[in-house]
Design a protein around this motif. Structure first.
Motif, short mmCIF file in Angstrom:
data_model
loop_
_atom_site.label_atom_id
_atom_site.label_comp_id
_atom_site.label_asym_id
_atom_site.label_seq_id
_atom_site.Cartn_x
_atom_site.Cartn_y
_atom_site.Cartn_z
N PRO A 8 31.33 -17.27 55.62
CA PRO A 8 32.80 -17.31 55.60
C PRO A 8 33.35 -17.76 56.95
O PRO A 8 32.75 -17.53 58.00
CB PRO A 8 33.19 -15.85 55.32
CG PRO A 8 31.96 -15.19 54.79
CD PRO A 8 30.81 -15.91 55.41
N GLY A 34 36.91 -13.41 47.45
CA GLY A 34 35.94 -14.50 47.41
C GLY A 34 34.68 -14.14 48.16
O GLY A 34 34.59 -13.10 48.82
N LEU A 42 42.37 -19.08 47.67
CA LEU A 42 42.79 -17.78 47.15
C LEU A 42 44.26 -17.51 47.43
O LEU A 42 44.84 -16.58 46.86
CB LEU A 42 41.93 -16.67 47.76
CG LEU A 42 40.47 -16.66 47.32
CD1 LEU A 42 39.66 -15.73 48.20
CD2 LEU A 42 40.34 -16.25 45.86
N GLY A 62 39.00 -18.94 52.53
CA GLY A 62 39.88 -18.28 51.58
C GLY A 62 41.18 -19.01 51.29
O GLY A 62 42.10 -18.42 50.70
N VAL A 108 37.21 -12.25 51.97
CA VAL A 108 36.12 -13.18 51.69
C VAL A 108 34.86 -12.54 52.25
O VAL A 108 34.69 -12.45 53.47
CB VAL A 108 36.36 -14.57 52.31
CG1 VAL A 108 35.17 -15.48 52.01
CG2 VAL A 108 37.65 -15.18 51.78
N ARG A 115 42.64 -10.62 44.25
CA ARG A 115 41.96 -11.84 44.68
C ARG A 115 40.87 -11.48 45.68
O ARG A 115 41.04 -10.57 46.51
CB ARG A 115 42.95 -12.84 45.26
CG ARG A 115 43.56 -12.44 46.59
CD ARG A 115 44.76 -13.31 46.96
NE ARG A 115 45.98 -12.84 46.32
CZ ARG A 115 47.03 -13.60 46.06
NH1 ARG A 115 47.02 -14.89 46.39
NH2 ARG A 115 48.11 -13.11 45.50
N ALA A 119 34.06 -19.51 48.99
CA ALA A 119 35.49 -19.47 49.34
C ALA A 119 35.79 -19.95 50.76
O ALA A 119 36.96 -20.15 51.09
CB ALA A 119 36.03 -18.05 49.16
#
Length: 320
Positions: A202, A197, A157, A154, A243, A195, A151
């Motif tokens: 990250p 991730g 998302l 993010g 995330v 949601r 992700a």
């Protein structure tokens, strides 16, 4: 010296696909293919890195130079690009000069390039989420739990926090600063009720260093996409989304251990991610999703190439 995994034909196919929209980047990719094939100066400079066998490793070096360029630390290359752009693009006679300045940037900034080589490839453009939106429109589930593998910051998302303009329809937040073209059918009344991730590394959209890393993977020529990326990063900094720093296999197994409400469809999404996994990891993820679909509806939407030499395509897999 380690052998780079990037095959010359892979870099040449990427060069061909980017020739129209990103001539400077295309020219560098073509020269980089020759460099890898013949053990040229860039290969000699970066080929001893311990991760030199990773997929698309040489793209990390390009991101390092791009980061220096966007930070204003390569004045000669900036001046060359400005001069070439004024002449309606990078002309063939400028290719040697572009390449020489590119190699010099790598040689003259070893610390910055080493940092870029340590980071995984993270190509993250918010417009790519248009493919996810197309997939969601085809799924036609009113309530979605969205889980993203790889992700990064993010941005994908936050798909419903953008404003999308499709053929005869609009969708998303009408007040959003991120306004992007879309394709496919009208998504209709889709609501994302949860949601999250994961990513091995990250990126925090509120951290200037992470923002610079994300921006470094966008080709110099893509000014519209850069503006959209900056708007999306700014929005993400003000709209936190989870995330987790985690391996995709373990993370997805944990996320799917507790089934969602039967009225909610889980969508597992990823883009330009699958090819970085080992075959055993791919099989494990397939097994996790197959098992989870026995108790709750689950769909995988992917934007992936069949092979790195090919362009990515939308893939929609219904597990239940």
């Amino acid at each position: 010296m380690r052998e780079l995994i990037d095959r010359p034909e892979l870099l040449r196919s990427m060069a061909a696909r980017s020739a129209g929209a990103a001539p400077f980047t295309s020219g560098l990719l073509a020269r980089l293919a020759d460099d890898v094939e013949h053990g040229g100066p860039v290969t000699r400079l970066i080929g001893r890195h311990p991760q030199a066998g990773a997929p698309l490793f040489t793209i990390r070096a390009m991101a390092g130079v791009q980061g220096l360029l966007t930070a204003g630390r390569l004045p000669r290359l900036t001046a060359h690009l400005a001069e070439s752009s004024a002449a309606d693009g990078i002309e063939p006679r400028g290719t040697d000069r572009s390449w020489d300045l590119f190699v010099t940037a790598i040689a003259d900034h070893p610390a910055e390039i080493a940092t870029a080589l340590d980071n995984p490839v993270q190509q993250h453009e918010p417009v790519r989420a248009a493919t996810l939106l197309h997939g969601l429109a085809l799924v036609r589930a009113p309530r979605i739990r969205l889980l993203e593998l790889g992700a990064c910051a993010g941005l994908n998302l936050l798909i419903d926090r953008y404003r999308w303009f499709g053929p005869g329809w609009e969708w998303g937040d009408p007040a959003s600063p991120v306004r992007l073209p879309a394709h496919g059918p009208n998504p209709g009344n889709i609501r994302i009720v949860a949601r999250a991730g994961c990513d091995l590394r990250p990126r925090d959209p509120a951290d200037p260093a992470d923002v610079q890393t994300v921006r470094s993977y966008l080709p110099f020529e893509h000014t519209f996409l850069r503006a959209a990326l900056d708007d999306a990063l700014d929005l993400a900094a003000r709209t936190p989304v989870r995330v987790d720093q985690a391996d995709a296999v373990g993370w997805l197994r944990r996320e799917l251990a507790t089934p969602a409400d039967p009225s909610v469809r889980t969508v597992v999404w990823h883009s330009l991610f699958w090819g970085f996994l080992e075959p055993g990891q791919q099989d494990a993820l397939e097994g996790i999703m197959t098992d989870a679909a026995a108790t709750a509806p689950l769909t995988r939407i992917a934007f992936e190439p069949h092979d790195w030499t090919m362009p990515p395509r939308l893939q929609l897999i219904q597990y239940s």
